[in-house]
Design a protein around this motif. Structure first.
Motif, PDB file in Angstrom:
ATOM      1  N   ILE A  51       1.705  12.177  -3.406  1.00 24.78           N
ATOM      2  CA  ILE A  51       2.991  12.571  -3.986  1.00 24.78           C
ATOM      3  C   ILE A  51       3.000  14.078  -4.095  1.00 24.78           C
ATOM      4  CG2 ILE A  51       4.473  12.389  -6.012  1.00 24.78           C
ATOM      5  CD1 ILE A  51       3.232   9.655  -6.551  1.00 24.78           C
ATOM      6  N   LEU A  52       3.875  14.737  -3.317  1.00 26.23           N
ATOM      7  CA  LEU A  52       3.859  16.192  -3.206  1.00 26.23           C
ATOM      8  C   LEU A  52       5.115  16.860  -3.750  1.00 26.23           C
ATOM      9  CD1 LEU A  52       2.426  16.397   0.438  1.00 26.23           C
ATOM     10  CD2 LEU A  52       1.159  16.605  -1.702  1.00 26.23           C
ATOM     11  N   SER A  53       6.157  16.093  -4.052  1.00 24.89           N
ATOM     12  CA  SER A  53       7.414  16.697  -4.470  1.00 24.89           C
ATOM     13  C   SER A  53       8.157  15.750  -5.399  1.00 24.89           C
ATOM     14  CB  SER A  53       8.283  17.019  -3.249  1.00 24.89           C
ATOM     15  OG  SER A  53       8.671  15.814  -2.594  1.00 24.89           O
ATOM     16  N   GLU A  54       9.261  16.252  -5.966  1.00 24.35           N
ATOM     17  CA  GLU A  54      10.095  15.411  -6.813  1.00 24.35           C
ATOM     18  C   GLU A  54      10.723  14.282  -6.006  1.00 24.35           C
ATOM     19  OE1 GLU A  54      10.488  15.785 -10.345  1.00 24.35           O
ATOM     20  OE2 GLU A  54       8.686  16.835  -9.740  1.00 24.35           O
ATOM     21  N   LYS A  55      11.077  14.561  -4.760  1.00 28.74           N
ATOM     22  CA  LYS A  55      11.638  13.516  -3.899  1.00 28.74           C
ATOM     23  C   LYS A  55      10.590  12.443  -3.630  1.00 28.74           C
ATOM     24  CE  LYS A  55      14.511  14.550  -0.643  1.00 28.74           C
ATOM     25  NZ  LYS A  55      15.123  15.048   0.626  1.00 28.74           N
ATOM     26  N   ASP A  56       9.336  12.848  -3.456  1.00 30.39           N
ATOM     27  CA  ASP A  56       8.256  11.878  -3.260  1.00 30.39           C
ATOM     28  C   ASP A  56       8.132  10.956  -4.469  1.00 30.39           C
ATOM     29  OD1 ASP A  56       7.711  12.959  -0.821  1.00 30.39           O
ATOM     30  OD2 ASP A  56       5.863  13.983  -1.417  1.00 30.39           O
ATOM     31  N   LYS A  57       8.278  11.531  -5.668  1.00 28.01           N
ATOM     32  CA  LYS A  57       8.179  10.724  -6.881  1.00 28.01           C
ATOM     33  C   LYS A  57       9.282   9.661  -6.925  1.00 28.01           C
ATOM     34  CE  LYS A  57       6.116  14.445  -9.600  1.00 28.01           C
ATOM     35  NZ  LYS A  57       6.293  15.381 -10.734  1.00 28.01           N
ATOM     36  N   SER A  58      10.497  10.055  -6.607  1.00 23.78           N
ATOM     37  CA  SER A  58      11.617   9.108  -6.619  1.00 23.78           C
ATOM     38  C   SER A  58      11.400   8.000  -5.596  1.00 23.78           C
ATOM     39  CB  SER A  58      12.930   9.844  -6.327  1.00 23.78           C
ATOM     40  OG  SER A  58      13.192  10.818  -7.305  1.00 23.78           O
ATOM     41  N   ARG A  59      10.933   8.379  -4.412  1.00 31.02           N
ATOM     42  CA  ARG A  59      10.689   7.381  -3.370  1.00 31.02           C
ATOM     43  C   ARG A  59       9.535   6.453  -3.750  1.00 31.02           C
ATOM     44  NH1 ARG A  59      11.320  11.260   2.024  1.00 31.02           N
ATOM     45  NH2 ARG A  59      13.606  11.123   2.160  1.00 31.02           N
ATOM     46  N   THR A  60       8.506   7.030  -4.371  1.00 28.42           N
ATOM     47  CA  THR A  60       7.364   6.213  -4.786  1.00 28.42           C
ATOM     48  C   THR A  60       7.781   5.207  -5.845  1.00 28.42           C
ATOM     49  OG1 THR A  60       5.819   8.017  -4.289  1.00 28.42           O
ATOM     50  CG2 THR A  60       5.041   6.277  -5.760  1.00 28.42           C
ATOM     51  N   VAL A  61       8.589   5.631  -6.807  1.00 30.58           N
ATOM     52  CA  VAL A  61       9.099   4.708  -7.831  1.00 30.58           C
ATOM     53  C   VAL A  61       9.855   3.561  -7.177  1.00 30.58           C
ATOM     54  CG1 VAL A  61      10.777   4.456  -9.701  1.00 30.58           C
ATOM     55  CG2 VAL A  61       9.198   6.379  -9.709  1.00 30.58           C
ATOM     56  N   MET A  62      10.689   3.878  -6.180  1.00 31.54           N
ATOM     57  CA  MET A  62      11.461   2.836  -5.508  1.00 31.54           C
ATOM     58  C   MET A  62      10.551   1.874  -4.758  1.00 31.54           C
ATOM     59  SD  MET A  62      12.596   1.951  -2.224  1.00 31.54           S
ATOM     60  CE  MET A  62      13.764   0.715  -1.694  1.00 31.54           C
ATOM     61  N   VAL A  63       9.559   2.424  -4.033  1.00 27.93           N
ATOM     62  CA  VAL A  63       8.659   1.575  -3.236  1.00 27.93           C
ATOM     63  C   VAL A  63       7.843   0.656  -4.146  1.00 27.93           C
ATOM     64  CG1 VAL A  63       6.624   1.591  -1.739  1.00 27.93           C
ATOM     65  CG2 VAL A  63       8.521   3.161  -1.281  1.00 27.93           C
ATOM     66  N   VAL A  64       7.264   1.222  -5.210  1.00 26.76           N
ATOM     67  CA  VAL A  64       6.442   0.423  -6.121  1.00 26.76           C
ATOM     68  C   VAL A  64       7.290  -0.632  -6.833  1.00 26.76           C
ATOM     69  CG1 VAL A  64       5.002   0.499  -8.189  1.00 26.76           C
ATOM     70  CG2 VAL A  64       4.755   2.257  -6.435  1.00 26.76           C
ATOM     71  N   SER A  65       8.489  -0.272  -7.236  1.00 29.30           N
ATOM     72  CA  SER A  65       9.382  -1.240  -7.888  1.00 29.30           C
ATOM     73  C   SER A  65       9.748  -2.363  -6.929  1.00 29.30           C
ATOM     74  CB  SER A  65      10.653  -0.532  -8.387  1.00 29.30           C
ATOM     75  OG  SER A  65      10.343   0.467  -9.323  1.00 29.30           O
ATOM     76  N   TRP A  66       9.982  -2.015  -5.672  1.00 26.99           N
ATOM     77  CA  TRP A  66      10.328  -3.025  -4.669  1.00 26.99           C
ATOM     78  C   TRP A  66       9.162  -3.982  -4.435  1.00 26.99           C
ATOM     79  CZ3 TRP A  66       8.496  -4.168   0.293  1.00 26.99           C
ATOM     80  CH2 TRP A  66       9.307  -5.002   1.070  1.00 26.99           C
ATOM     81  N   VAL A  67       7.959  -3.428  -4.268  1.00 28.94           N
ATOM     82  CA  VAL A  67       6.785  -4.273  -4.042  1.00 28.94           C
ATOM     83  C   VAL A  67       6.525  -5.159  -5.257  1.00 28.94           C
ATOM     84  CG1 VAL A  67       4.279  -4.250  -3.742  1.00 28.94           C
ATOM     85  CG2 VAL A  67       5.709  -2.712  -2.389  1.00 28.94           C
ATOM     86  N   THR A  68       6.619  -4.580  -6.460  1.00 31.18           N
ATOM     87  CA  THR A  68       6.348  -5.346  -7.682  1.00 31.18           C
ATOM     88  C   THR A  68       7.333  -6.491  -7.854  1.00 31.18           C
ATOM     89  OG1 THR A  68       5.480  -3.336  -8.735  1.00 31.18           O
ATOM     90  CG2 THR A  68       6.044  -5.181 -10.181  1.00 31.18           C
ATOM     91  N   SER A  69       8.612  -6.224  -7.600  1.00 32.83           N
ATOM     92  CA  SER A  69       9.612  -7.299  -7.723  1.00 32.83           C
ATOM     93  C   SER A  69       9.372  -8.388  -6.699  1.00 32.83           C
ATOM     94  CB  SER A  69      11.026  -6.722  -7.577  1.00 32.83           C
ATOM     95  OG  SER A  69      11.219  -6.159  -6.287  1.00 32.83           O
ATOM     96  N   ASN A  70       8.921  -8.009  -5.501  1.00 38.44           N
ATOM     97  CA  ASN A  70       8.578  -9.011  -4.486  1.00 38.44           C
ATOM     98  C   ASN A  70       7.430  -9.896  -4.956  1.00 38.44           C
ATOM     99  OD1 ASN A  70      10.497  -8.129  -2.694  1.00 38.44           O
ATOM    100  ND2 ASN A  70       9.087  -6.993  -1.401  1.00 38.44           N
ATOM    101  N   ILE A  71       6.413  -9.266  -5.529  1.00 42.06           N
ATOM    102  CA  ILE A  71       5.239 -10.016  -5.983  1.00 42.06           C
ATOM    103  C   ILE A  71       5.639 -11.061  -7.012  1.00 42.06           C
ATOM    104  CG2 ILE A  71       3.041  -9.833  -7.226  1.00 42.06           C
ATOM    105  CD1 ILE A  71       2.728  -7.042  -5.928  1.00 42.06           C
TER     106      ILE A  71
END
Length: 296
Positions: free
Chosen positions: A64-84
Protein backbone atom coordinates in the motif's frame (compact mmCIF):
# COMPACT_ATOMS: atom_id res chain seq x y z
CA UNK A 1 -10.43 -16.87 -17.67
CA UNK A 2 -10.39 -16.96 -13.86
CA UNK A 3 -9.63 -20.67 -13.98
CA UNK A 4 -6.58 -20.03 -16.18
CA UNK A 5 -5.36 -17.18 -13.94
CA UNK A 6 -5.80 -19.25 -10.77
CA UNK A 7 -4.00 -22.24 -12.32
CA UNK A 8 -1.14 -20.03 -13.54
CA UNK A 9 -0.75 -18.50 -10.08
CA UNK A 10 -0.75 -21.93 -8.47
CA UNK A 11 2.10 -23.00 -10.77
CA UNK A 12 3.91 -19.70 -10.19
CA UNK A 13 3.93 -20.29 -6.43
CA UNK A 14 6.09 -23.39 -7.02
CA UNK A 15 8.89 -21.35 -8.63
CA UNK A 16 12.05 -20.38 -6.79
CA UNK A 17 12.10 -17.01 -5.04
CA UNK A 18 14.61 -15.54 -7.53
CA UNK A 19 12.57 -16.62 -10.58
CA UNK A 20 9.94 -14.30 -12.12
CA UNK A 21 6.41 -14.84 -10.89
CA UNK A 22 3.03 -14.15 -12.42
CA UNK A 23 1.18 -11.52 -10.38
CA UNK A 24 -1.43 -8.85 -10.91
CA UNK A 25 -1.12 -5.26 -9.71
CA UNK A 26 -3.46 -3.80 -7.09
CA UNK A 27 -5.21 -1.94 -9.91
CA UNK A 28 -5.66 -5.24 -11.77
CA UNK A 29 -7.01 -7.01 -8.68
CA UNK A 30 -9.33 -4.07 -8.00
CA UNK A 31 -10.71 -4.16 -11.56
CA UNK A 32 -11.12 -7.93 -11.38
CA UNK A 33 -13.21 -7.63 -8.20
CA UNK A 34 -15.30 -4.91 -9.79
CA UNK A 35 -15.94 -7.04 -12.87
CA UNK A 36 -17.02 -10.07 -10.84
CA UNK A 37 -19.13 -8.00 -8.46
CA UNK A 38 -21.04 -6.59 -11.42
CA UNK A 39 -23.13 -9.77 -11.38
CA UNK A 40 -25.63 -10.55 -8.66
CA UNK A 41 -24.70 -13.39 -6.34
CA UNK A 42 -26.33 -16.70 -7.05
CA UNK A 43 -25.56 -20.38 -6.65
CA UNK A 44 -24.61 -20.52 -10.34
CA UNK A 45 -21.92 -17.89 -9.76
CA UNK A 46 -20.46 -19.57 -6.68
CA UNK A 47 -17.52 -21.01 -8.63
CA UNK A 48 -16.77 -17.56 -10.05
CA UNK A 49 -16.75 -16.04 -6.56
CA UNK A 50 -14.47 -18.79 -5.23
CA UNK A 51 -12.08 -18.50 -8.15
CA UNK A 52 -11.96 -14.71 -7.74
CA UNK A 53 -11.24 -15.06 -4.02
CA UNK A 54 -8.50 -17.59 -4.74
CA UNK A 55 -6.92 -15.31 -7.36
CA UNK A 56 -6.71 -12.43 -4.87
CA UNK A 57 -5.14 -14.58 -2.15
CA UNK A 58 -2.76 -16.50 -4.40
CA UNK A 59 -1.64 -13.26 -6.05
CA UNK A 60 -0.11 -12.30 -2.72
CA UNK A 61 -0.11 -9.04 -0.74
CA UNK A 62 0.34 -5.80 -2.66
CA UNK A 63 2.24 -2.92 -0.95
CA UNK A 64 0.00 0.00 0.00
CA UNK A 65 1.81 3.09 -1.29
CA UNK A 66 -0.85 5.80 -1.56
CA UNK A 67 -4.27 6.94 -0.39
CA UNK A 68 -5.77 5.45 -3.55
CA UNK A 69 -4.11 2.13 -2.70
CA UNK A 70 -5.76 2.23 0.73
CA UNK A 71 -9.22 2.78 -0.76
CA UNK A 72 -8.71 -0.03 -3.27
CA UNK A 73 -7.37 -2.36 -0.58
CA UNK A 74 -10.41 -1.71 1.62
CA UNK A 75 -12.67 -2.55 -1.32
CA UNK A 76 -10.76 -5.74 -2.22
CA UNK A 77 -10.62 -7.02 1.38
CA UNK A 78 -14.30 -6.20 1.94
CA UNK A 79 -15.22 -8.02 -1.27
CA UNK A 80 -13.20 -11.12 -0.36
CA UNK A 81 -14.54 -11.14 3.21
CA UNK A 82 -18.16 -10.87 2.09
CA UNK A 83 -17.57 -13.72 -0.36
CA UNK A 84 -16.14 -15.91 2.39
CA UNK A 85 -19.19 -15.36 4.57
CA UNK A 86 -21.50 -15.90 1.59
CA UNK A 87 -20.24 -19.37 0.73
CA UNK A 88 -18.68 -20.41 4.06
CA UNK A 89 -21.48 -22.86 4.81
CA UNK A 90 -21.40 -24.44 1.35
CA UNK A 91 -19.03 -27.18 0.26
CA UNK A 92 -16.28 -25.76 -1.93
CA UNK A 93 -16.47 -26.74 -5.56
CA UNK A 94 -12.98 -25.41 -6.24
CA UNK A 95 -11.17 -28.71 -6.13
CA UNK A 96 -8.48 -29.41 -8.69
CA UNK A 97 -6.62 -32.73 -8.90
CA UNK A 98 -3.18 -31.07 -8.93
CA UNK A 99 -3.88 -28.84 -5.93
CA UNK A 100 -1.65 -29.25 -2.89
CA UNK A 101 -3.26 -30.42 0.36
CA UNK A 102 -5.01 -27.52 2.06
CA UNK A 103 -3.66 -26.66 5.50
CA UNK A 104 -5.95 -26.08 8.44
CA UNK A 105 -6.17 -22.33 7.93
CA UNK A 106 -9.47 -20.62 7.19
CA UNK A 107 -9.87 -18.11 4.38
CA UNK A 108 -10.48 -15.30 6.88
CA UNK A 109 -7.04 -15.96 8.33
CA UNK A 110 -5.52 -15.83 4.84
CA UNK A 111 -7.09 -12.48 3.99
CA UNK A 112 -5.96 -11.14 7.38
CA UNK A 113 -2.37 -12.21 6.60
CA UNK A 114 -2.74 -10.69 3.12
CA UNK A 115 -3.93 -7.35 4.49
CA UNK A 116 -1.36 -6.90 7.27
CA UNK A 117 1.46 -7.88 4.89
CA UNK A 118 0.23 -5.25 2.39
CA UNK A 119 0.39 -2.58 5.09
CA UNK A 120 3.86 -3.62 6.30
CA UNK A 121 5.37 -4.05 2.82
CA UNK A 122 4.04 -0.64 1.80
CA UNK A 123 5.84 1.04 4.68
CA UNK A 124 9.03 -1.00 4.20
CA UNK A 125 9.20 0.12 0.56
CA UNK A 126 9.48 3.74 1.78
CA UNK A 127 12.70 3.15 3.74
CA UNK A 128 16.18 1.99 2.80
CA UNK A 129 16.83 -1.77 2.61
CA UNK A 130 19.41 -1.73 5.42
CA UNK A 131 16.87 -0.13 7.76
CA UNK A 132 14.00 -2.42 6.75
CA UNK A 133 16.02 -5.52 7.65
CA UNK A 134 15.47 -5.29 11.39
CA UNK A 135 16.80 -8.08 13.64
CA UNK A 136 15.75 -6.25 16.80
CA UNK A 137 12.40 -5.49 18.40
CA UNK A 138 9.18 -4.17 16.97
CA UNK A 139 9.84 -0.80 18.64
CA UNK A 140 13.18 -0.54 16.83
CA UNK A 141 11.46 -1.38 13.55
CA UNK A 142 8.77 1.26 14.13
CA UNK A 143 11.35 3.92 14.96
CA UNK A 144 13.12 3.23 11.68
CA UNK A 145 9.95 3.33 9.61
CA UNK A 146 8.87 6.63 11.19
CA UNK A 147 12.11 8.32 10.12
CA UNK A 148 11.00 8.65 6.53
CA UNK A 149 7.37 8.70 5.47
CA UNK A 150 6.80 10.39 2.13
CA UNK A 151 3.01 10.31 1.97
CA UNK A 152 0.71 12.19 4.30
CA UNK A 153 -1.45 9.55 5.89
CA UNK A 154 -5.19 10.03 6.08
CA UNK A 155 -6.45 9.23 9.57
CA UNK A 156 -9.80 8.13 8.16
CA UNK A 157 -8.27 5.69 5.65
CA UNK A 158 -5.81 4.33 8.21
CA UNK A 159 -8.52 3.80 10.80
CA UNK A 160 -10.75 2.01 8.28
CA UNK A 161 -7.96 -0.45 7.57
CA UNK A 162 -7.24 -0.83 11.29
CA UNK A 163 -10.89 -1.57 12.09
CA UNK A 164 -10.96 -4.26 9.37
CA UNK A 165 -7.79 -5.85 10.81
CA UNK A 166 -9.24 -5.84 14.33
CA UNK A 167 -12.50 -7.35 13.05
CA UNK A 168 -10.74 -10.14 11.15
CA UNK A 169 -8.40 -10.85 14.05
CA UNK A 170 -11.42 -11.18 16.34
CA UNK A 171 -13.03 -13.69 13.97
CA UNK A 172 -10.09 -16.01 13.31
CA UNK A 173 -8.44 -18.56 15.51
CA UNK A 174 -5.55 -17.04 17.44
CA UNK A 175 -2.21 -17.76 15.81
CA UNK A 176 0.84 -16.67 17.81
CA UNK A 177 2.99 -16.84 14.66
CA UNK A 178 1.04 -14.06 12.92
CA UNK A 179 0.25 -11.85 15.93
CA UNK A 180 3.48 -9.79 15.64
CA UNK A 181 2.58 -8.92 12.05
CA UNK A 182 -0.99 -8.01 13.03
CA UNK A 183 0.09 -5.62 15.80
CA UNK A 184 2.82 -4.18 13.56
CA UNK A 185 0.26 -3.25 10.92
CA UNK A 186 -1.97 -1.68 13.58
CA UNK A 187 0.97 0.31 14.97
CA UNK A 188 1.90 1.58 11.50
CA UNK A 189 -1.68 2.63 10.81
CA UNK A 190 -2.55 4.17 14.15
CA UNK A 191 0.52 5.45 15.99
CA UNK A 192 2.30 7.76 13.53
CA UNK A 193 0.58 11.17 13.67
CA UNK A 194 -1.99 9.57 15.94
CA UNK A 195 -5.44 11.23 16.07
CA UNK A 196 -6.86 9.13 18.93
CA UNK A 197 -6.30 10.66 22.37
CA UNK A 198 -6.52 7.24 24.02
CA UNK A 199 -3.52 6.07 22.01
CA UNK A 200 -1.61 9.28 22.67
CA UNK A 201 -2.12 8.78 26.42
CA UNK A 202 -1.02 5.13 26.15
CA UNK A 203 2.08 5.84 24.05
CA UNK A 204 4.58 4.94 26.77
CA UNK A 205 2.79 1.69 27.58
CA UNK A 206 2.57 0.82 23.88
CA UNK A 207 6.29 1.42 23.38
CA UNK A 208 7.15 -0.84 26.34
CA UNK A 209 4.99 -3.62 24.89
CA UNK A 210 6.51 -3.19 21.41
CA UNK A 211 9.96 -3.58 22.97
CA UNK A 212 8.97 -7.13 24.00
CA UNK A 213 7.94 -8.18 20.48
CA UNK A 214 10.29 -9.22 17.71
CA UNK A 215 10.19 -7.66 14.24
CA UNK A 216 7.45 -8.87 11.89
CA UNK A 217 8.32 -11.70 9.54
CA UNK A 218 7.75 -9.39 6.55
CA UNK A 219 10.85 -7.36 7.51
CA UNK A 220 13.06 -10.35 6.74
CA UNK A 221 14.48 -10.14 3.17
CA UNK A 222 13.87 -13.90 2.82
CA UNK A 223 10.17 -13.51 3.61
CA UNK A 224 7.78 -14.84 0.99
CA UNK A 225 4.02 -14.98 0.78
CA UNK A 226 2.55 -18.45 1.19
CA UNK A 227 -1.06 -19.08 0.28
CA UNK A 228 -1.36 -22.28 2.28
CA UNK A 229 0.24 -21.28 5.58
CA UNK A 230 2.19 -18.44 7.24
CA UNK A 231 5.87 -18.14 6.39
CA UNK A 232 8.25 -19.14 9.16
CA UNK A 233 11.87 -18.15 9.52
CA UNK A 234 13.82 -21.41 9.95
CA UNK A 235 16.62 -19.48 11.67
CA UNK A 236 14.29 -17.94 14.24
CA UNK A 237 14.08 -20.12 17.32
CA UNK A 238 12.44 -19.12 20.59
CA UNK A 239 11.72 -21.04 23.75
CA UNK A 240 8.15 -21.68 24.83
CA UNK A 241 8.44 -19.00 27.51
CA UNK A 242 9.75 -16.42 25.00
CA UNK A 243 6.90 -17.20 22.60
CA UNK A 244 4.40 -16.83 25.45
CA UNK A 245 5.83 -13.44 26.46
CA UNK A 246 5.61 -12.18 22.87
CA UNK A 247 2.04 -13.44 22.58
CA UNK A 248 1.03 -11.75 25.84
CA UNK A 249 2.50 -8.44 24.66
CA UNK A 250 0.63 -8.78 21.36
CA UNK A 251 -2.64 -9.58 23.12
CA UNK A 252 -2.12 -6.55 25.37
CA UNK A 253 -1.69 -4.29 22.34
CA UNK A 254 -4.80 -5.77 20.73
CA UNK A 255 -6.78 -4.86 23.87
CA UNK A 256 -5.51 -1.28 23.73
CA UNK A 257 -6.28 -0.87 20.03
CA UNK A 258 -9.68 -2.57 20.31
CA UNK A 259 -10.74 -0.32 23.18
CA UNK A 260 -9.86 2.71 21.06
CA UNK A 261 -12.62 1.78 18.62
CA UNK A 262 -15.15 0.47 21.14
CA UNK A 263 -17.23 3.69 21.25
CA UNK A 264 -19.87 2.12 19.04
CA UNK A 265 -20.81 -0.53 21.60
CA UNK A 266 -24.34 -0.43 23.06
CA UNK A 267 -24.70 1.34 26.43
CA UNK A 268 -24.00 -0.88 29.43
CA UNK A 269 -21.65 -3.26 27.58
CA UNK A 270 -18.49 -3.55 29.75
CA UNK A 271 -15.12 -2.86 28.15
CA UNK A 272 -12.26 -5.07 29.29
CA UNK A 273 -9.20 -2.89 29.79
CA UNK A 274 -5.58 -4.00 29.89
CA UNK A 275 -5.52 -3.09 33.58
CA UNK A 276 -8.43 -5.45 34.22
CA UNK A 277 -6.54 -8.30 32.55
CA UNK A 278 -3.36 -7.60 34.50
CA UNK A 279 -5.22 -7.38 37.80
CA UNK A 280 -6.97 -10.66 37.07
CA UNK A 281 -3.61 -12.43 37.24
CA UNK A 282 -4.21 -14.26 33.94
CA UNK A 283 -0.84 -13.38 32.42
CA UNK A 284 1.02 -14.28 35.61
CA UNK A 285 -0.85 -17.58 35.82
CA UNK A 286 0.19 -18.38 32.24
CA UNK A 287 3.81 -17.58 33.05
CA UNK A 288 3.79 -19.70 36.22
CA UNK A 289 2.12 -22.58 34.37
CA UNK A 290 4.70 -22.40 31.57
CA UNK A 291 7.63 -22.38 33.98
CA UNK A 292 6.34 -25.56 35.61
CA UNK A 293 6.14 -27.38 32.28
CA UNK A 294 9.07 -29.70 31.40
CA UNK A 295 11.26 -28.82 28.41
CA UNK A 296 10.04 -25.19 28.38
Amino acid sequence: MLNVIASTMRLSMKRKIYQPHFTLSLHGIFKLCQAIDGHSRSTELKLTMELGTDVVLMNGPLPILSEKDKSRTVMVVSWVTSNIFWFSNKKSVLEMPWEEPIKNECLLSKILRWLVASVILGRISCISPEKSNCPGTLQTFLNRTYERVEMVDSHVANERLAVIILYLQDRVKRNSDTLPSVVTALCLLLLDRCSKQDLVDSRGQIERLCSKIHCPAESNPAWRWHYYQPWRDPALQHTAIERMEVEQACRSLLIIFSNTFSTGLPPGVPILSLGDVERSGLFQWERDFMVKQPYS
